[in-house]
Design an enzyme around this catalytic site. Structure first.
Site, PDB file in Angstrom:
ATOM      1  N   ARG A 180      29.000  21.404  12.017  1.00  0.00           N
ATOM      2  CA  ARG A 180      27.543  21.623  12.373  1.00  0.00           C
ATOM      3  C   ARG A 180      27.038  20.787  13.717  1.00  0.00           C
ATOM      4  O   ARG A 180      26.186  21.349  14.367  1.00  0.00           O
ATOM      5  CB  ARG A 180      26.676  21.189  11.242  1.00  0.00           C
ATOM      6  CG  ARG A 180      25.229  21.546  11.575  1.00  0.00           C
ATOM      7  CD  ARG A 180      24.915  23.151  11.235  1.00  0.00           C
ATOM      8  NE  ARG A 180      23.494  23.269  11.462  1.00  0.00           N
ATOM      9  CZ  ARG A 180      22.585  23.386  12.408  1.00  0.00           C
ATOM     10  NH1 ARG A 180      23.163  23.114  13.435  1.00  0.00           N
ATOM     11  NH2 ARG A 180      21.410  23.281  12.269  1.00  0.00           N
ATOM     12  N   ASP A 182      23.538  33.630   6.063  1.00  0.00           N
ATOM     13  CA  ASP A 182      22.142  33.229   5.437  1.00  0.00           C
ATOM     14  C   ASP A 182      21.369  34.523   5.269  1.00  0.00           C
ATOM     15  O   ASP A 182      21.719  35.426   5.789  1.00  0.00           O
ATOM     16  CB  ASP A 182      21.438  32.397   6.569  1.00  0.00           C
ATOM     17  CG  ASP A 182      20.227  31.749   6.240  1.00  0.00           C
ATOM     18  OD1 ASP A 182      20.374  30.505   5.615  1.00  0.00           O
ATOM     19  OD2 ASP A 182      19.124  32.272   6.114  1.00  0.00           O
ATOM     20  N   TYR A 184       9.129  35.836   4.874  1.00  0.00           N
ATOM     21  CA  TYR A 184       9.795  34.873   5.914  1.00  0.00           C
ATOM     22  C   TYR A 184       9.407  35.688   7.220  1.00  0.00           C
ATOM     23  O   TYR A 184       8.760  35.265   8.171  1.00  0.00           O
ATOM     24  CB  TYR A 184      11.267  34.882   5.929  1.00  0.00           C
ATOM     25  CG  TYR A 184      11.723  33.740   5.150  1.00  0.00           C
ATOM     26  CD1 TYR A 184      11.576  32.476   5.692  1.00  0.00           C
ATOM     27  CD2 TYR A 184      12.344  33.935   4.004  1.00  0.00           C
ATOM     28  CE1 TYR A 184      11.869  31.182   5.171  1.00  0.00           C
ATOM     29  CE2 TYR A 184      12.873  32.691   3.328  1.00  0.00           C
ATOM     30  CZ  TYR A 184      12.365  31.334   3.908  1.00  0.00           C
ATOM     31  OH  TYR A 184      13.052  30.257   3.107  1.00  0.00           O
TER      32      TYR A 184
HETATM   33  O1  CP3 Z   1      27.100  27.745   0.350  1.00  0.00           O
HETATM   34  C1  CP3 Z   1      26.324  28.670   0.083  1.00  0.00           C
HETATM   35  O2  CP3 Z   1      25.586  28.931  -0.719  1.00  0.00           O
HETATM   36  C2  CP3 Z   1      26.364  29.962   1.075  1.00  0.00           C
HETATM   37  C3  CP3 Z   1      25.321  29.855   2.358  1.00  0.00           C
HETATM   38  C4  CP3 Z   1      24.015  29.940   2.225  1.00  0.00           C
HETATM   39  C5  CP3 Z   1      23.067  29.414   3.187  1.00  0.00           C
HETATM   40  N1  CP3 Z   1      21.779  29.967   2.924  1.00  0.00           N
HETATM   41  C6  CP3 Z   1      23.553  28.495   4.161  1.00  0.00           C
HETATM   42  C7  CP3 Z   1      22.543  27.352   4.776  1.00  0.00           C
HETATM   43  C8  CP3 Z   1      23.165  30.606   1.301  1.00  0.00           C
HETATM   44  C9  CP3 Z   1      23.528  31.418   0.128  1.00  0.00           C
HETATM   45  C10 CP3 Z   1      21.845  30.655   1.988  1.00  0.00           C
HETATM   46  C11 CP3 Z   1      20.949  31.426   1.162  1.00  0.00           C
HETATM   47  C12 CP3 Z   1      19.389  31.227   1.754  1.00  0.00           C
HETATM   48  N2  CP3 Z   1      18.965  30.938   2.947  1.00  0.00           N
HETATM   49  C13 CP3 Z   1      18.341  31.434   0.773  1.00  0.00           C
HETATM   50  C14 CP3 Z   1      18.260  31.620  -0.561  1.00  0.00           C
HETATM   51  C15 CP3 Z   1      18.720  30.610  -1.543  1.00  0.00           C
HETATM   52  C16 CP3 Z   1      17.660  29.719  -1.548  1.00  0.00           C
HETATM   53  O3  CP3 Z   1      17.928  28.421  -1.291  1.00  0.00           O
HETATM   54  O4  CP3 Z   1      16.509  29.914  -2.196  1.00  0.00           O
HETATM   55  C17 CP3 Z   1      17.211  30.940   1.658  1.00  0.00           C
HETATM   56  C18 CP3 Z   1      15.682  30.857   1.169  1.00  0.00           C
HETATM   57  C19 CP3 Z   1      17.660  30.933   2.835  1.00  0.00           C
HETATM   58  C20 CP3 Z   1      16.846  30.778   4.006  1.00  0.00           C
HETATM   59  C21 CP3 Z   1      17.010  28.962   4.782  1.00  0.00           C
HETATM   60  N3  CP3 Z   1      18.148  28.860   5.376  1.00  0.00           N
HETATM   61  C22 CP3 Z   1      16.244  28.020   4.431  1.00  0.00           C
HETATM   62  C23 CP3 Z   1      14.868  27.995   3.790  1.00  0.00           C
HETATM   63  C24 CP3 Z   1      16.877  26.936   5.050  1.00  0.00           C
HETATM   64  C25 CP3 Z   1      16.466  25.597   5.466  1.00  0.00           C
HETATM   65  C26 CP3 Z   1      16.464  24.801   4.757  1.00  0.00           C
HETATM   66  C27 CP3 Z   1      17.612  24.069   4.240  1.00  0.00           C
HETATM   67  O5  CP3 Z   1      18.266  24.169   3.128  1.00  0.00           O
HETATM   68  O6  CP3 Z   1      18.399  23.509   5.295  1.00  0.00           O
HETATM   69  C28 CP3 Z   1      18.183  27.490   5.762  1.00  0.00           C
HETATM   70  C29 CP3 Z   1      19.108  26.639   6.371  1.00  0.00           C
HETATM   71  C30 CP3 Z   1      20.428  26.881   5.777  1.00  0.00           C
HETATM   72  N4  CP3 Z   1      21.188  27.844   5.137  1.00  0.00           N
HETATM   73  C31 CP3 Z   1      21.588  25.781   5.864  1.00  0.00           C
HETATM   74  C32 CP3 Z   1      22.694  26.090   5.095  1.00  0.00           C
HETATM   75  C33 CP3 Z   1      23.938  25.334   4.915  1.00  0.00           C
HETATM   76  C34 CP3 Z   1      21.394  24.284   6.368  1.00  0.00           C
HETATM   77  C35 CP3 Z   1      21.246  24.590   7.766  1.00  0.00           C
HETATM   78  C36 CP3 Z   1      21.682  23.377   8.631  1.00  0.00           C
HETATM   79  O7  CP3 Z   1      22.875  23.176   8.732  1.00  0.00           O
HETATM   80  O8  CP3 Z   1      20.709  23.022   9.681  1.00  0.00           O
END
Ligand code: CP3
Length: 360
Positions: free
Chosen positions: A42, A78, A156
């Site tokens: 990352r 995502d 969203y």
């Molecule tokens: O390992 C896994 O589960 C696969 C990857 C995965 C990610 N997001 C990677 C991610 C999956 C299945 C998701 C789903 C997702 N994304 C959801 C549904 C699950 C849940 O948590 O309710 C939602 C609502 C999102 C939207 C989203 N993406 C948010 C709100 C955020 C920011 C908050 C956070 O946790 O950072 C993300 C970013 C995100 N998606 C990251 C990862 C690894 C972190 C981003 C980073 O590295 O900066």
């Protein structure tokens, strides 16, 4: 080209209600920031660049599989790739989360979406990542594909990012009912093709994330979530069988929607994902015996000592039972979690469930 033969089908058997000799386990958000090796990738690449580069998405998908005895991998991506495919710009702001510079403000803005979507063009990078990962997994565990639910994605697209109340998105449900249904239908259509495409690319299970269901009233959930969640599972299964693709197990995870367990259990999903606020026995009673349950340890519980994790895991397994059950957390793992505690949880699920099953 054929994929490598699957060595561990525990989770697929649990999904179908077949006998298991130990309880399968995976963790929502298992690939992510709590792993140093993810942070290293990352640090060099923007979040959506990782999603869009099959080599990188595959690498981070495999990271937790190398560390822990997990029974499934979930493709790194995502839920917000679907709004992107609909032509919206989505950025991932470090420390803040998703940001849409131009969210939908009024019903007329729906016209600005690029619809219909050719998913094979717009989301081909996800399919390529899945196919590559199926090969690199070498049949170790099944690969899960996923998408966001129509309501969660709609929220969203209107809020433009995270929001504690979702008041802008919810106001559409009370002020613009017809436009809300129109938007939910557009998103559902994309989700159907996207999920089918993921199976075609090699996904062996699917999960639909209804992460924002719990903020709705029961009535709104029944009007704006249930019909589309039902439509998705029905249409995906129909298309899979019509195209001679495997009709894979599908999970619905509706966070916070405790009131909707009964209606969710009747939609045709194979697995119902539960958050940590739900009593396992209540869910079993309400959902009936024909769906597999998944969940639901409080993600924060992994901050406890290993002895405590062991005790809470035993408690969870005793309450859910060991069959028609997939162990998981009740929501995604936190970025500050110590990976050693994740290992303790995963290993506890296996050893304690084996012990319980062998006692019978
Ligand atoms: O390992 C896994 O589960 C696969 C990857 C995965 C990610 N997001 C990677 C991610 C999956 C299945 C998701 C789903 C997702 N994304 C959801 C549904 C699950 C849940 O948590 O309710 C939602 C609502 C999102 C939207 C989203 N993406 C948010 C709100 C955020 C920011 C908050 C956070 O946790 O950072 C993300 C970013 C995100 N998606 C990251 C990862 C690894 C972190 C981003 C980073 O590295 O900066």
């Amino acid at each position: 080209m054929e994929f490598p033969k699957l060595a561990n089908d525990l989770i697929l058997r649990a999904a179908k209600g077949e006998q298991v000799e130990q309880v399968p386990v995976w963790i929502m958000r298992q690939a992510g920031r709590y792993l140093q090796e993810f942070q290293d990738v990352r640090a060099q690449h923007d979040f959506f660049t990782i999603c869009r580069t099959p080599e990188l998405a595959c690498e981070v998908t495999l990271q937790p599989i190398r560390r822990f005895a997990l029974d499934a991998a979930i493709i790194f991506s995502d839920i917000l790739v679907v709004p992107q495919a609909l032509g919206m710009t989505v950025e991932m702001l470090p420390g803040k989360g998703p940001h849409f510079p131009k969210p939908l403000e009024q019903p007329d803005d729906i016209k600005s979406l690029s619809y219909p979507v050719d998913v094979n063009k717009e989301l081909n990078y996800v399919f390529a990542a899945i196919t590559l990962t199926r090969h690199r997994l070498e049949g170790k565990v099944p690969l899960i594909g996923f998408c966001g639910s129509p309501w969660t994605l709609m929220s969203y697209m209107i809020e433009g990012g995270g929001s504690p109340t979702l008041s802008k998105a919810k106001s559409w449900l009370y002020q613009h009912q017809e436009a809300s249904h129109r938007l939910l239908q557009i998103i559902s259509d994309v989700c159907v093709d996207f999920l089918v495409g993921q199976v075609q690319a090699g996904a062996q299970m699917l999960q639909v994330f209804e992460s924002h269901g719990g903020i709705l009233s029961n009535q709104s959930f029944t009007t704006y979530c249930t019909p589309y969640l039902g439509q998705i599972v029905r249409r995906v299964k129909e298309k899979l069988s019509k195209n001679d693709l495997p009709v894979v197990p599908i999970t619905v995870f509706a966070k916070g929607s405790h009131y909707a367990i009964e209606e969710l259990s009747q939609l045709g999903y194979d697995i119902l994902g539960l958050d940590w606020t739900i009593q396992p026995q209540d869910a079993r009673k309400t959902a009936g015996g024909s769906v597999t349950l998944q969940g639901n340890l409080d993600p924060c519980a992994l901050y406890a000592s290993k002895d405590e994790i062991d005790r809470m895991t035993r408690d969870m397994l005793t309450q859910f039972g060991t069959q028609r059950y997939i162990a998981n957390l009740g929501h995604g793992i936190y970025p500050t979690m110590n990976p050693d505690n994740v290992k303790a949880f995963v290993d506890s699920v296996h050893s304690i469930s084996r012990e319980i099953i062998n006692q019978k």
